[in-house]
Design a protein around this motif. Structure first.
Motif, PDB file in Angstrom:
ATOM      1  N   PRO A   1      48.715  -6.167 -31.831  1.00  0.00           N
ATOM      2  CA  PRO A   1      49.080  -6.335 -33.344  1.00  0.00           C
ATOM      3  C   PRO A   1      50.247  -5.998 -33.866  1.00  0.00           C
ATOM      4  CG  PRO A   1      47.020  -5.743 -33.310  1.00  0.00           C
ATOM      5  CD  PRO A   1      47.749  -6.021 -32.224  1.00  0.00           C
ATOM      6  N   GLY A   2      51.010  -6.348 -34.657  1.00  0.00           N
ATOM      7  CA  GLY A   2      52.028  -5.104 -35.677  1.00  0.00           C
ATOM      8  C   GLY A   2      53.362  -4.930 -34.561  1.00  0.00           C
ATOM      9  N   SER A   3      54.371  -4.390 -34.770  1.00  0.00           N
ATOM     10  CA  SER A   3      55.354  -4.138 -34.111  1.00  0.00           C
ATOM     11  C   SER A   3      55.477  -2.798 -33.700  1.00  0.00           C
ATOM     12  CB  SER A   3      56.371  -4.433 -35.231  1.00  0.00           C
ATOM     13  OG  SER A   3      56.585  -3.948 -36.603  1.00  0.00           O
ATOM     14  N   PHE A   4      56.769  -2.413 -32.815  1.00  0.00           N
ATOM     15  CA  PHE A   4      56.415  -0.683 -32.631  1.00  0.00           C
ATOM     16  C   PHE A   4      58.619  -0.180 -32.696  1.00  0.00           C
ATOM     17  CE2 PHE A   4      56.183  -3.110 -28.579  1.00  0.00           C
ATOM     18  CZ  PHE A   4      57.148  -3.030 -28.079  1.00  0.00           C
TER      19      PHE A   4
ATOM     20  N   LYS B   1      55.441   7.559 -31.052  1.00  0.00           N
ATOM     21  CA  LYS B   1      53.961   8.004 -31.274  1.00  0.00           C
ATOM     22  C   LYS B   1      53.206   6.822 -30.572  1.00  0.00           C
ATOM     23  CE  LYS B   1      53.042   5.681 -35.340  1.00  0.00           C
ATOM     24  NZ  LYS B   1      52.165   4.892 -36.197  1.00  0.00           N
ATOM     25  N   ASN B   2      53.860   5.830 -30.061  1.00  0.00           N
ATOM     26  CA  ASN B   2      53.571   4.755 -29.471  1.00  0.00           C
ATOM     27  C   ASN B   2      53.282   4.135 -28.095  1.00  0.00           C
ATOM     28  OD1 ASN B   2      52.675   3.448 -31.820  1.00  0.00           O
ATOM     29  ND2 ASN B   2      53.930   2.316 -32.640  1.00  0.00           N
ATOM     30  N   ALA B   3      53.958   5.688 -27.418  1.00  0.00           N
ATOM     31  CA  ALA B   3      54.579   6.104 -25.702  1.00  0.00           C
ATOM     32  C   ALA B   3      53.151   5.355 -25.249  1.00  0.00           C
ATOM     33  CB  ALA B   3      55.109   7.307 -25.496  1.00  0.00           C
ATOM     34  N   TYR B   4      52.380   6.400 -25.148  1.00  0.00           N
ATOM     35  CA  TYR B   4      51.284   5.794 -24.316  1.00  0.00           C
ATOM     36  C   TYR B   4      50.807   4.349 -24.145  1.00  0.00           C
ATOM     37  CZ  TYR B   4      51.404  10.672 -23.968  1.00  0.00           C
ATOM     38  OH  TYR B   4      52.340  11.847 -23.430  1.00  0.00           O
ATOM     39  N   GLU B   5      50.878   3.970 -25.560  1.00  0.00           N
ATOM     40  CA  GLU B   5      49.705   2.312 -26.028  1.00  0.00           C
ATOM     41  C   GLU B   5      50.992   1.229 -24.938  1.00  0.00           C
ATOM     42  OE1 GLU B   5      49.046  -0.304 -29.142  1.00  0.00           O
ATOM     43  OE2 GLU B   5      49.376   1.967 -30.022  1.00  0.00           O
ATOM     44  N   ILE B   6      52.451   1.434 -25.161  1.00  0.00           N
ATOM     45  CA  ILE B   6      53.433   0.424 -24.656  1.00  0.00           C
ATOM     46  C   ILE B   6      53.221   1.204 -23.548  1.00  0.00           C
ATOM     47  CG2 ILE B   6      56.180  -0.281 -25.352  1.00  0.00           C
ATOM     48  CD1 ILE B   6      54.882   0.435 -28.202  1.00  0.00           C
ATOM     49  N   GLY B   7      53.629   2.425 -23.095  1.00  0.00           N
ATOM     50  CA  GLY B   7      54.044   2.396 -21.496  1.00  0.00           C
ATOM     51  C   GLY B   7      53.946   1.385 -20.822  1.00  0.00           C
ATOM     52  N   TRP B   8      54.399   1.652 -19.626  1.00  0.00           N
ATOM     53  CA  TRP B   8      54.095   0.580 -18.729  1.00  0.00           C
ATOM     54  C   TRP B   8      53.744   1.609 -17.504  1.00  0.00           C
ATOM     55  CZ3 TRP B   8      56.606  -4.416 -15.292  1.00  0.00           C
ATOM     56  CH2 TRP B   8      55.730  -4.410 -14.270  1.00  0.00           C
ATOM     57  N   THR B   9      53.031   2.367 -17.397  1.00  0.00           N
ATOM     58  CA  THR B   9      52.466   2.938 -16.108  1.00  0.00           C
ATOM     59  C   THR B   9      51.128   3.134 -15.094  1.00  0.00           C
ATOM     60  OG1 THR B   9      50.861   4.602 -17.774  1.00  0.00           O
ATOM     61  CG2 THR B   9      53.562   4.886 -17.511  1.00  0.00           C
ATOM     62  N   GLY B  10      51.168   3.521 -14.440  1.00  0.00           N
ATOM     63  CA  GLY B  10      49.736   4.207 -12.815  1.00  0.00           C
ATOM     64  C   GLY B  10      50.036   2.443 -12.787  1.00  0.00           C
ATOM     65  N   GLU B  11      49.000   2.160 -12.787  1.00  0.00           N
ATOM     66  CA  GLU B  11      48.770   0.882 -11.331  1.00  0.00           C
ATOM     67  C   GLU B  11      48.543  -0.417 -12.388  1.00  0.00           C
ATOM     68  OE1 GLU B  11      49.097   1.278  -8.535  1.00  0.00           O
ATOM     69  OE2 GLU B  11      49.065   3.310  -8.704  1.00  0.00           O
TER      70      GLU B  11
END
Length: 163
Positions: A117-120, A93-103
């Motif tokens: 904050p927190g871990s994933f 569920k954290n993919a969009y928050e963690i992913g390095w995409t775009g520019e």
């Protein structure tokens, strides 16, 4: 690991990569691909393990880009005993928050992750290795690796089709 050459110049990360014997390749030096393949052959001879990120970038996790095959030239012909081990990462569920995409820049990505904050949880899926000697060329090897990743990746996304 195999990484784009720019990462070798990054503070701390570049140093860590060099400690790990990362092979840096130039995406823009198409004429230097033979030398880069030779670097990979040397790495295989020394460690018998290299990691290539065949999409050539990071995606948002909902797509699986075509795999780039030029660096797989190192497997034409494959050295004896070499297997290809497909792997994919699932950030859930954290993919969009963690992913390095775009520019996004490396600096802003690092800052965003380090101040989060927190871990994933990250799931690392090691799929069945295959013998590259059973495929006629690097493009077929890349296509097989992508095929083997697409199905379980789709399942991990709740059955969403991977394009």
């Amino acid at each position: 690991f195999v990484s784009k050459e720019e990462i070798g110049n990054w503070p701390i990360i570049g140093w860590l990569c060099r400690l790990n014997d990362t092979v840096f390749v130039s995406r823009s030096d198409r004429m230097g691909i033979a030398q880069q393949i030779n670097q990979l052959r040397d790495a295989l001879e020394e460690t018998w393990a290299i990691t290539i990120f065949p999409e050539g970038t990071t995606t948002d996790g909902s797509t699986l880009l075509p795999f780039k095959a030029p660096l797989l030239k190192v497997l034409e012909p494959p050295p004896p005993g070499i297997l290809v081990q497909p792997i994919f990462l699932n950030y859930g569920k954290n993919a969009y928050e963690i992913g390095w995409t775009g520019e996004e820049t490396a600096k802003s990505n690092a800052w965003r992750l380090l101040t989060r904050p927190g871990s994933f949880l990250v799931e690392v899926h090691f799929l069945e290795p295959f013998d590259p000697d059973h495929y006629s060329c690097r493009k077929d090897i890349a296509a097989e690796a992508r095929r083997l990743i697409a199905e379980p990746l789709s399942a991990s996304l709740g059955g969403k089709p991977i394009v």
